[in-house]
Enzyme design. Structure first.
Site, short mmCIF file in Angstrom:
data_model
loop_
_atom_site.label_atom_id
_atom_site.label_comp_id
_atom_site.label_asym_id
_atom_site.label_seq_id
_atom_site.Cartn_x
_atom_site.Cartn_y
_atom_site.Cartn_z
N ASP A 11 13.44 -3.61 -1.32
CA ASP A 11 12.32 -4.48 -1.68
C ASP A 11 11.86 -4.01 -3.06
O ASP A 11 11.34 -2.91 -3.19
CB ASP A 11 11.21 -4.33 -0.63
N TYR A 228 3.46 5.87 4.22
CA TYR A 228 3.88 4.48 4.33
C TYR A 228 4.18 3.91 2.96
O TYR A 228 3.35 3.94 2.08
CB TYR A 228 2.80 3.64 5.00
N LYS A 231 8.30 -1.39 4.87
CA LYS A 231 9.12 -1.36 6.08
C LYS A 231 10.59 -1.15 5.74
O LYS A 231 11.03 -1.50 4.66
CB LYS A 231 8.92 -2.67 6.84
C1 F6R Z 1 5.01 -5.35 4.09
C2 F6R Z 1 4.13 -5.70 5.17
C3 F6R Z 1 2.81 -6.29 4.84
C4 F6R Z 1 1.91 -5.35 4.07
C5 F6R Z 1 0.52 -5.98 3.84
C6 F6R Z 1 -0.35 -5.11 2.95
O1 F6R Z 1 6.29 -5.03 4.54
O2 F6R Z 1 4.45 -5.53 6.29
O3 F6R Z 1 2.17 -6.70 6.04
O4 F6R Z 1 1.79 -4.12 4.71
O5 F6R Z 1 0.65 -7.23 3.21
O6 F6R Z 1 0.33 -4.91 1.77
P1 F6R Z 1 -0.17 -4.03 0.56
O7 F6R Z 1 -0.66 -2.73 1.12
O8 F6R Z 1 1.03 -3.92 -0.33
O9 F6R Z 1 -1.29 -4.83 -0.09
MG MG Z 2 7.37 -5.98 0.30
MG MG Z 3 10.59 -6.53 3.46
#
Ligand code: F6R
Ligand code: MG
Ligand code: MG
Length: 365
Positions: A11, A228, A231
């Protein structure tokens, strides 16, 4: 002819949020790989995406863990990150955990599934790619494909499959591996792979010929980075037909939208919905988790395809069920089992909140 099929993914930036990949990023990856094909390093390639994950599907004759191929993938991700930064995409370069390449992308963030084999007279390949879930999501599907006669009738009635398959299982926390023989060791096998956040099926081998049948990416981003960062969104390559399960047997497990971890903030369970590449756009509550499957025939390493295997209408019921399960789970809001157990959550405020309230906890009588 010995050929290596490498699927390396990362990603490098989401559009919009974490829901999709930007076409300019895919185009840049295509440019990089086209150049390497022209120079003769790659036999062939296909660039695709699964949600916000960029997928490099490459054939070559450099073998597994080739520094040249891993460097090509890394440099491609770096160039694509540049495009993502210019567009200010979300989380640009998020899976590149290091500033410099050091010989192999393993442990540096990207996910890798590679297999080398002698190309058969007809070499049928299915590549599965998932978004919003983690390594271990393939455990149940791989078990069903290679060990469950209720899924794969070939295990019972095809003489070239009747000897069964061997499962290489990795303990992703302790960095150990073990091999189980199916069918006779399936009870032992299931003790482990039924816990997919810790034990992941890395590879499957034909027990009669010892040929590689399937391989998956098993890296756990949070364990590599110690925090973290996104994913794992794993990939898996499966060889099909002949001495391997038929295409229909390989796809059949995905008629069950199995519950996987990884939805919203990597901290929720959700149903794994089989979709076309085009429909891998996890938007609702950043999900639900998706799986795509591209089918190819190989011809001298050339990727003939892809066919988008989940485009078939026979997966409509699975998609409907996934949406129904998503509705049901969402109604649990912040409660388990929709929310992951405390130790599995990728995001948590528990330490801060517990510290703030430390003085207010009093002993029970
Ligand atoms: C990414 C995912 C999303 C993010 C969420 C918060 O794989 O599962 O649910 O965790 O959109 O994203 P951030 O912390 O990047 O703003
Ligand atoms: Mg992403
Ligand atoms: Mg992804």
């Amino acid at each position: 002819m010995a050929i290596t099929l490498s699927v390396i993914k990362a990603d490098v930036g989401g559009y919009v949020g974490h829901s999709e990949s930007h076409p300019d990023v895919l185009a840049k990856a295509g440019e990089c790989l086209a150049k390497s094909k022209k120079e003769g390093l790659l036999v062939d390639y296909h660039v695709t995406k699964c949600g916000d994950d960029l997928q490099l599907i490459m054939t070559h004759q450099q073998g597994e863990d080739s520094e040249k191929i891993h460097k090509l993938a890394w440099d491609t991700f770096v160039d694509c990150t540049q495009v993502a930064k210019e567009l200010k995409l979300h989380g640009a370069g998020q899976d590149l955990l290091s500033d410099a390449f050091s010989g192999n992308v393993k442990g540096m963030g990207p996910g890798v599934a590679e297999m080398e084999f002698e190309e058969r007279a007809a070499e049928t390949i299915i590549i599965f790619m998932a978004d919003k879930t983690s390594a271990g999501a393939w455990n149940m599907p791989l078990y069903k494909i290679f060990a469950d006669p209720f899924n794969t009738i070939g295990l019972v009635i095809a003489a070239n499959m009747h000897t069964g398959f061997a499962f290489e299982v990795h303990d992703v926390k302790e960095h150990k591996k073990i091999t189980f023989n199916a069918p006779e060791e399936i009870y032992d096998l299931l003790v482990f792979i039924g816990a997919p956040s810790r034990y992941a099926v890395k590879a499957v081998y034909h027990r009669g010929t010892s040929e590689i049948a399937a391989v998956s990416s098993t890296q756990r981003l949070s364990l590599i980075a110690g925090r973290y960062v996104g994913k794992d969104d794993p990939v898996c390559i499966v060889r099909s037909q002949g001495q391997f399960p038929a295409v229909g047997e390989v796809l059949e497990p995905f008629t069950l939208p199995l519950l996987v971890e990884g939805w919203m903030r990597g901290s929720h369970h959700g149903p794994l919905m089989p979709v076309t590449v085009e429909d891998s756009t996890p938007s609702r509550f950043d999900g639900p988790p998706r799986v795509t499957s591209l089918g190819f025939q190989l011809s001298g390493g050339k990727l003939v395809g892809p066919r988008d295997m989940f485009g078939d209408k026979s997966f409509d019921n699975a998609r409907q069920q996934a949406n129904d399960i998503a509705d049901f789970l969402r109604r649990h809001g912040p409660f388990e089992p929709h929310r992951l157990p405390l130790e599995e959550m990728e995001y948590t405020t528990m330490p801060q909140v517990a510290k703030k309230l430390e003085g207010r906890f009093i002993d029970l009588d």
